[in-house]
Design a protein around this motif. Structure first.
Motif, short mmCIF file in Angstrom:
data_model
loop_
_atom_site.label_atom_id
_atom_site.label_comp_id
_atom_site.label_asym_id
_atom_site.label_seq_id
_atom_site.Cartn_x
_atom_site.Cartn_y
_atom_site.Cartn_z
N ALA A 1 0.89 -1.26 -0.14
CA ALA A 1 0.17 0.05 -0.03
C ALA A 1 0.88 1.18 0.03
CB ALA A 1 -0.87 -0.02 1.28
N SER A 2 0.30 2.20 -0.58
CA SER A 2 1.02 3.58 -0.50
C SER A 2 0.73 4.39 0.61
CB SER A 2 0.47 4.42 -1.84
OG SER A 2 1.22 5.74 -1.96
N ARG A 3 1.44 4.81 1.55
CA ARG A 3 1.37 5.73 2.70
C ARG A 3 0.62 6.88 2.41
NH1 ARG A 3 3.60 6.45 8.06
NH2 ARG A 3 3.66 8.53 8.55
N HIS A 4 0.86 7.61 1.09
CA HIS A 4 0.18 8.96 1.12
C HIS A 4 -0.80 8.73 -0.12
CE1 HIS A 4 3.49 11.11 3.34
NE2 HIS A 4 4.30 10.28 2.72
N SER A 5 -1.70 9.60 0.31
CA SER A 5 -2.81 9.73 -0.70
C SER A 5 -2.32 10.44 -2.22
CB SER A 5 -3.81 10.60 -0.24
OG SER A 5 -4.82 10.96 -1.34
N PRO A 6 -2.87 9.53 -3.26
CA PRO A 6 -2.53 9.89 -4.68
C PRO A 6 -2.74 11.31 -4.80
CG PRO A 6 -3.59 7.88 -4.45
CD PRO A 6 -3.77 8.42 -3.37
N GLN A 7 -3.77 11.70 -4.38
CA GLN A 7 -4.41 13.09 -4.48
C GLN A 7 -3.59 14.24 -4.13
OE1 GLN A 7 -6.47 10.80 -3.83
NE2 GLN A 7 -7.15 10.23 -5.76
N ASN A 8 -2.87 13.93 -2.81
CA ASN A 8 -2.25 14.70 -1.99
C ASN A 8 -1.15 14.09 -1.36
OD1 ASN A 8 -1.15 16.74 -0.25
ND2 ASN A 8 -3.01 17.42 0.68
N LEU A 9 0.20 14.40 -1.82
CA LEU A 9 1.36 13.67 -1.27
C LEU A 9 1.52 13.93 0.23
CD1 LEU A 9 3.73 13.29 -4.30
CD2 LEU A 9 1.97 11.53 -3.36
N LEU B 1 -2.03 11.47 4.40
CA LEU B 1 -2.04 10.08 4.57
C LEU B 1 -3.21 9.21 3.99
CD1 LEU B 1 -0.86 9.78 8.32
CD2 LEU B 1 0.60 9.52 6.40
N ASP B 2 -2.98 8.20 3.25
CA ASP B 2 -4.09 7.68 2.65
C ASP B 2 -4.91 6.73 3.79
OD1 ASP B 2 -5.19 5.02 1.13
OD2 ASP B 2 -4.59 6.15 -0.42
N PRO B 3 -6.22 6.95 3.67
CA PRO B 3 -7.08 6.21 4.43
C PRO B 3 -6.83 4.46 4.38
CG PRO B 3 -8.43 7.85 3.39
CD PRO B 3 -6.97 7.65 2.78
N ASP B 4 -6.92 4.11 3.30
CA ASP B 4 -6.69 2.63 3.20
C ASP B 4 -5.41 2.13 3.87
OD1 ASP B 4 -8.74 2.56 1.80
OD2 ASP B 4 -8.15 2.56 -0.14
N TRP B 5 -4.21 2.99 3.69
CA TRP B 5 -3.08 2.59 4.33
C TRP B 5 -3.30 2.67 5.75
CZ3 TRP B 5 0.44 4.99 7.84
CH2 TRP B 5 1.51 4.25 8.16
N GLU B 6 -4.14 3.53 6.26
CA GLU B 6 -4.21 3.75 7.79
C GLU B 6 -4.71 2.36 8.15
OE1 GLU B 6 -3.45 5.53 10.13
OE2 GLU B 6 -2.35 7.34 9.18
N LYS B 7 -5.78 1.95 7.62
CA LYS B 7 -6.28 0.78 7.92
C LYS B 7 -5.50 -0.47 8.19
CE LYS B 7 -10.84 2.25 6.11
NZ LYS B 7 -11.97 1.69 4.98
N LEU B 8 -4.48 -0.49 7.05
CA LEU B 8 -3.55 -1.57 7.06
C LEU B 8 -2.50 -1.41 8.32
CD1 LEU B 8 -3.06 -1.96 3.30
CD2 LEU B 8 -4.49 -3.47 4.72
N HIS B 9 -2.11 -0.22 8.31
CA HIS B 9 -1.27 0.20 9.64
C HIS B 9 -1.75 -0.05 10.73
CE1 HIS B 9 0.78 3.24 12.17
NE2 HIS B 9 1.93 2.56 11.52
N ARG B 10 -3.15 0.10 11.15
CA ARG B 10 -3.71 -0.06 12.33
C ARG B 10 -3.71 -1.88 12.56
NH1 ARG B 10 -7.29 1.41 16.25
NH2 ARG B 10 -6.43 3.43 15.92
#
Length: 247
Positions: free
Chosen positions: A129-137, A140-149
């Protein structure tokens, strides 16, 4: 979100409870995500209008969030959003390291094949997963946050204490709030996946001392980045629309 009319039950399982839970989760997400301004007064009327529920389920949700420490409460004067500060972040990080050290040591001591497989899978998914949102580097990308948790939850999941896991989850929520309010900026470099991989490798090898130190280093680095944002006055500001919460 629009809610239809319903008969309200008092047994905690009817529409009233459902509405309160919905408001609770929506407001909680906004609080943790930094979408509401810290220290603002949170008027019941404003929450009713914003989240589309009646005053009774809103008050229930607000009381629940206050019990978790995400909201403060003045006698006879309603609720306010808890402030953030460098001092609070330092205490939060220190306490989190204390509790998660114990949880991680217990989890490693009682590890199973299933736990190891879950940890490997969680690390693999996090790495893809990408840590940062593709729209705004800088976001933080919400999907990455879920995987991080999920990764951090799996790490301590074999500790055999749901109480300890619950306390760690609560501290993780508060830490997430700080991370969301202090976005990464230029000049700050870190091998985020490498940090997680190091923790997992030590844990899978049964090296509790190594895993704990890697975990503490990981949390302290994150805290130091947030601290820099406080020093530089770069803590993210919420959207202007939430100013109505103060009125």
């Amino acid at each position: 979100m629009t809610y239809g009319a319903a008969n309200l039950n008092d047994d905690g399982t009817g529409p009233k409870s459902t509405l309160a839970s919905t408001v609770y989760h929506q407001l909680r997400d906004d609080l943790l995500g930094g979408a509401l301004e810290a220290e603002s007064k949170l008027r019941v009327e404003w929450v009713v209008a914003k989240y589309g529920a009646g005053a009774s389920p809103v008050r229930e949700a607000l009381n629940r969030l206050a019990s978790e420490g995400l909201l403060g409460r003045h006698d006879q004067r309603g609720f306010f959003i808890m402030p953030v500060s460098a001092t609070e972040l330092e205490e939060l990080t220190r306490t989190r390291c204390w509790l998660e050290e114990r949880a991680l040591r217990e989890s490693i001591a009682h590890r199973t094949t299933d736990w190891e497989e879950q940890l490997v899978l969680a690390l693999h998914r996090l790495g893809r997963a990408s840590r940062h949102s593709p729209q705004n580097l800088l976001s933080l990308d919400p999907d990455w946050e879920k995987l991080h948790r999920t990764f951090h939850r799996v790490l301590i999941s074999a500790c055999r204490s749901h109480w300890l896991v619950g306390f760690c989850d609560q501290l993780s929520d508060h830490a997430y709030r700080y991370r969301q309010m202090a976005t990464d900026g230029e000049g700050i470099q870190r091998d985020d996946f490498g940090e997680h991989r190091r923790i997992a490798e030590y844990a899978l090898d049964g090296n509790a001392d190594g895993a704990v130190q890697a975990l503490i280093d990981h949390y302290q680095l994150t805290a130091s980045i947030c601290m820099e944002r406080f020093k530089q006055g770069e803590v993210s500001k919420p959207a202007a629309s939430v100013e109505r919460a103060r009125r």
